[in-house]
Design a protein around this motif. Structure first.
Motif, PDB file in Angstrom:
ATOM      1  N   PHE A  74       0.834  -1.205   0.000  1.00 42.30           N
ATOM      2  CA  PHE A  74       0.000   0.000   0.000  1.00 42.30           C
ATOM      3  C   PHE A  74       0.864   1.248   0.000  1.00 42.30           C
ATOM      4  O   PHE A  74       0.616   2.193  -0.749  1.00 42.30           O
ATOM      5  N   ASN A  75       1.899   1.251   0.815  1.00 42.15           N
ATOM      6  CA  ASN A  75       2.784   2.411   0.918  1.00 42.15           C
ATOM      7  C   ASN A  75       3.507   2.691  -0.391  1.00 42.15           C
ATOM      8  O   ASN A  75       3.803   3.847  -0.712  1.00 42.15           O
ATOM      9  N   ASN A  76       3.769   1.622  -1.160  1.00 43.45           N
ATOM     10  CA  ASN A  76       4.456   1.779  -2.438  1.00 43.45           C
ATOM     11  C   ASN A  76       3.492   2.070  -3.587  1.00 43.45           C
ATOM     12  O   ASN A  76       3.910   2.162  -4.747  1.00 43.45           O
ATOM     13  N   GLY A  77       2.197   2.202  -3.258  1.00 44.97           N
ATOM     14  CA  GLY A  77       1.220   2.513  -4.295  1.00 44.97           C
ATOM     15  C   GLY A  77       0.736   1.324  -5.090  1.00 44.97           C
ATOM     16  O   GLY A  77       0.022   1.492  -6.090  1.00 44.97           O
ATOM     17  N   ASN A  78       1.099   0.117  -4.660  1.00 38.26           N
ATOM     18  CA  ASN A  78       0.637  -1.095  -5.339  1.00 38.26           C
ATOM     19  C   ASN A  78      -0.721  -1.508  -4.762  1.00 38.26           C
ATOM     20  O   ASN A  78      -0.851  -2.544  -4.093  1.00 38.26           O
ATOM     21  N   LEU A 104      -1.893   8.293   6.720  1.00 29.53           N
ATOM     22  CA  LEU A 104      -0.723   8.827   6.021  1.00 29.53           C
ATOM     23  C   LEU A 104      -1.082   9.284   4.612  1.00 29.53           C
ATOM     24  O   LEU A 104      -0.602  10.324   4.142  1.00 29.53           O
ATOM     25  N   THR A 105      -1.964   8.518   3.946  1.00 32.95           N
ATOM     26  CA  THR A 105      -2.380   8.881   2.584  1.00 32.95           C
ATOM     27  C   THR A 105      -3.196  10.163   2.588  1.00 32.95           C
ATOM     28  O   THR A 105      -2.986  11.060   1.757  1.00 32.95           O
ATOM     29  N   PHE A 106      -4.137  10.265   3.533  1.00 34.45           N
ATOM     30  CA  PHE A 106      -4.967  11.465   3.614  1.00 34.45           C
ATOM     31  C   PHE A 106      -4.136  12.690   3.981  1.00 34.45           C
ATOM     32  O   PHE A 106      -4.414  13.793   3.518  1.00 34.45           O
ATOM     33  N   SER A 110      -2.813  14.152   0.903  1.00 32.37           N
ATOM     34  CA  SER A 110      -3.769  14.347  -0.180  1.00 32.37           C
ATOM     35  C   SER A 110      -3.643  15.740  -0.807  1.00 32.37           C
ATOM     36  O   SER A 110      -3.299  16.722  -0.140  1.00 32.37           O
ATOM     37  N   SER A 111      -3.952  15.818  -2.097  1.00 32.45           N
ATOM     38  CA  SER A 111      -3.955  17.107  -2.801  1.00 32.45           C
ATOM     39  C   SER A 111      -5.237  17.889  -2.521  1.00 32.45           C
ATOM     40  O   SER A 111      -5.313  19.075  -2.807  1.00 32.45           O
ATOM     41  N   ASP A 112      -6.249  17.187  -1.945  1.00 36.28           N
ATOM     42  CA  ASP A 112      -7.510  17.835  -1.594  1.00 36.28           C
ATOM     43  C   ASP A 112      -7.397  18.359  -0.165  1.00 36.28           C
ATOM     44  O   ASP A 112      -7.184  17.592   0.776  1.00 36.28           O
ATOM     45  N   SER A 113      -7.545  19.676   0.005  1.00 35.33           N
ATOM     46  CA  SER A 113      -7.356  20.284   1.327  1.00 35.33           C
ATOM     47  C   SER A 113      -8.372  19.773   2.353  1.00 35.33           C
ATOM     48  O   SER A 113      -8.048  19.615   3.533  1.00 35.33           O
ATOM     49  N   THR A 114      -9.604  19.490   1.900  1.00 29.76           N
ATOM     50  CA  THR A 114     -10.631  18.977   2.808  1.00 29.76           C
ATOM     51  C   THR A 114     -10.272  17.585   3.302  1.00 29.76           C
ATOM     52  O   THR A 114     -10.374  17.276   4.496  1.00 29.76           O
ATOM     53  N   VAL A 115      -9.866  16.745   2.380  1.00 31.68           N
ATOM     54  CA  VAL A 115      -9.464  15.379   2.736  1.00 31.68           C
ATOM     55  C   VAL A 115      -8.262  15.415   3.674  1.00 31.68           C
ATOM     56  O   VAL A 115      -8.198  14.677   4.658  1.00 31.68           O
ATOM     57  N   LYS A 116      -7.301  16.284   3.367  1.00 30.26           N
ATOM     58  CA  LYS A 116      -6.101  16.400   4.199  1.00 30.26           C
ATOM     59  C   LYS A 116      -6.452  16.837   5.613  1.00 30.26           C
ATOM     60  O   LYS A 116      -5.928  16.289   6.599  1.00 30.26           O
ATOM     61  N   ALA A 117      -7.361  17.813   5.738  1.00 28.54           N
ATOM     62  CA  ALA A 117      -7.749  18.305   7.064  1.00 28.54           C
ATOM     63  C   ALA A 117      -8.514  17.250   7.853  1.00 28.54           C
ATOM     64  O   ALA A 117      -8.527  17.282   9.084  1.00 28.54           O
ATOM     65  N   PHE A 118      -9.130  16.303   7.142  1.00 24.97           N
ATOM     66  CA  PHE A 118      -9.953  15.291   7.780  1.00 24.97           C
ATOM     67  C   PHE A 118      -9.156  14.042   8.157  1.00 24.97           C
ATOM     68  O   PHE A 118      -9.704  13.103   8.725  1.00 24.97           O
ATOM     69  N   SER A 119      -7.873  14.017   7.856  1.00 24.17           N
ATOM     70  CA  SER A 119      -7.073  12.805   8.060  1.00 24.17           C
ATOM     71  C   SER A 119      -7.046  12.339   9.514  1.00 24.17           C
ATOM     72  O   SER A 119      -6.908  11.149   9.800  1.00 24.17           O
ATOM     73  N   PHE A 155     -12.350   3.767  -5.154  1.00 27.69           N
ATOM     74  CA  PHE A 155     -12.850   4.981  -5.796  1.00 27.69           C
ATOM     75  C   PHE A 155     -12.471   6.279  -5.092  1.00 27.69           C
ATOM     76  O   PHE A 155     -12.941   7.350  -5.487  1.00 27.69           O
ATOM     77  N   GLY A 156     -11.645   6.212  -4.050  1.00 30.75           N
ATOM     78  CA  GLY A 156     -11.308   7.411  -3.296  1.00 30.75           C
ATOM     79  C   GLY A 156     -10.401   8.366  -4.043  1.00 30.75           C
ATOM     80  O   GLY A 156      -9.666   7.961  -4.960  1.00 30.75           O
ATOM     81  N   PRO A 157     -10.434   9.652  -3.684  1.00 26.71           N
ATOM     82  CA  PRO A 157      -9.525  10.633  -4.287  1.00 26.71           C
ATOM     83  C   PRO A 157      -8.071  10.239  -4.059  1.00 26.71           C
ATOM     84  O   PRO A 157      -7.725   9.700  -3.007  1.00 26.71           O
ATOM     85  N   ASP A 158      -7.237  10.475  -5.026  1.00 27.51           N
ATOM     86  CA  ASP A 158      -5.785  10.245  -4.959  1.00 27.51           C
ATOM     87  C   ASP A 158      -5.379   8.776  -5.062  1.00 27.51           C
ATOM     88  O   ASP A 158      -4.361   8.455  -5.663  1.00 27.51           O
ATOM     89  N   ILE A 159      -6.150   7.857  -4.432  1.00 27.33           N
ATOM     90  CA  ILE A 159      -5.698   6.467  -4.405  1.00 27.33           C
ATOM     91  C   ILE A 159      -6.648   5.513  -5.122  1.00 27.33           C
ATOM     92  O   ILE A 159      -6.379   4.314  -5.185  1.00 27.33           O
ATOM     93  N   GLY A 160      -7.777   5.990  -5.611  1.00 23.17           N
ATOM     94  CA  GLY A 160      -8.785   5.107  -6.200  1.00 23.17           C
ATOM     95  C   GLY A 160      -8.242   4.278  -7.349  1.00 23.17           C
ATOM     96  O   GLY A 160      -7.741   4.818  -8.339  1.00 23.17           O
ATOM     97  N   MET A 161      -8.340   2.951  -7.218  1.00 20.57           N
ATOM     98  CA  MET A 161      -7.871   2.056  -8.273  1.00 20.57           C
ATOM     99  C   MET A 161      -8.657   2.261  -9.565  1.00 20.57           C
ATOM    100  O   MET A 161      -8.146   2.063 -10.654  1.00 20.57           O
TER     101      MET A 161
END
Length: 207
Positions: free
Chosen positions: A34-38, A91-93, A96-105, A156-162
């Motif tokens: 997961f950490n490596n983006g796989n 860690l992913t949140f 995140s490039s989305d400020s809302t998602v980042k603040a919600f981590s 389907f999540g922002p930034d990581i959705g497969m």
């Protein structure tokens, strides 16, 4: 204490216990992938973990291989898996490039704290010579919701959705789903407290 430990390790060499141990060993594999983006392989590892969880219970009941150690290893594997998933999402949140998602981590810290408290509390109870009680319905519902919602985020999540190129969950909807999981987690945690208090009180009274 010695009697409790003896009971846990008597008849512990069973297939279900081996499957629970494999689930625990798969946790760092999932974290690295997961950490490596796989994410695809990370989900595959989670599926393997889920299958081992399903089959260890079936095998234990079918072949009468239920053991005290198995009753302890199974929830430990569950909780360590959930802690690891929550850490990875935190860690992913945070990145995140989305400020809302980042603040919600920070919300994922609630999952981590709850499961860590359950692990520590279970160890404390065992040290007192008390067997931790099995998961009740609120705990099972919360666990099911956790895996379904985290699976949706991976898919389907922002930034990581497969499958983000076809559909991405709106940030607000994802946050609502996570909040639902948090509420269920808190309810599940609170549902354990009366039983734990009763067991500890009975143990002290019997001394």
């Amino acid at each position: 204490m010695k009697a409790i430990l003896k009971e846990y390790f008597t008849g512990c060499l069973t297939v279900p216990n081996l499957l629970s141990l494999i689930r625990i060993l798969l946790i760092p594999v999932f974290a690295v992938l997961f950490n490596n983006g796989n994410y695809g392989w990370a989900v595959f590892v989670l599926v393997l973990s889920g299958l081992s969880d399903f089959f260890d219970g079936k095998i234990a009941r079918r072949f009468n291989q239920i053991s005290a150690l198995g009753k302890m290893l199974d929830p430990i594997a569950d909780k360590l898996t959930q802690i690891t998933i929550a850490i990875m999402f935190y860690l992913t949140f945070r990145g995140s490039s989305d400020s809302t998602v980042k603040a919600f981590s920070w919300v994922f810290l609630i999952f981590i704290a709850k499961e860590a408290l359950m692990v520590v509390g279970g160890a404390f109870m065992i040290a007192m010579g008390i067997k931790p009680s099995a998961a009740e319905m609120p705990g099972k519902v919360a666990t099911f919701a956790f895996y379904v919602i985290m699976g949706l985020i991976i898919a389907f999540g922002p930034d990581i959705g497969m499958f983000g190129k076809w559909f991405t969950l709106p940030a607000w909807l994802m946050l609502v789903l996570v909040c639902i999981s948090v509420v269920l987690t808190i309810i599940a945690f609170c549902s354990y407290l009366p039983g734990v208090y009763r067991q500890v009180k009975e143990k002290k009274t019997s001394k």
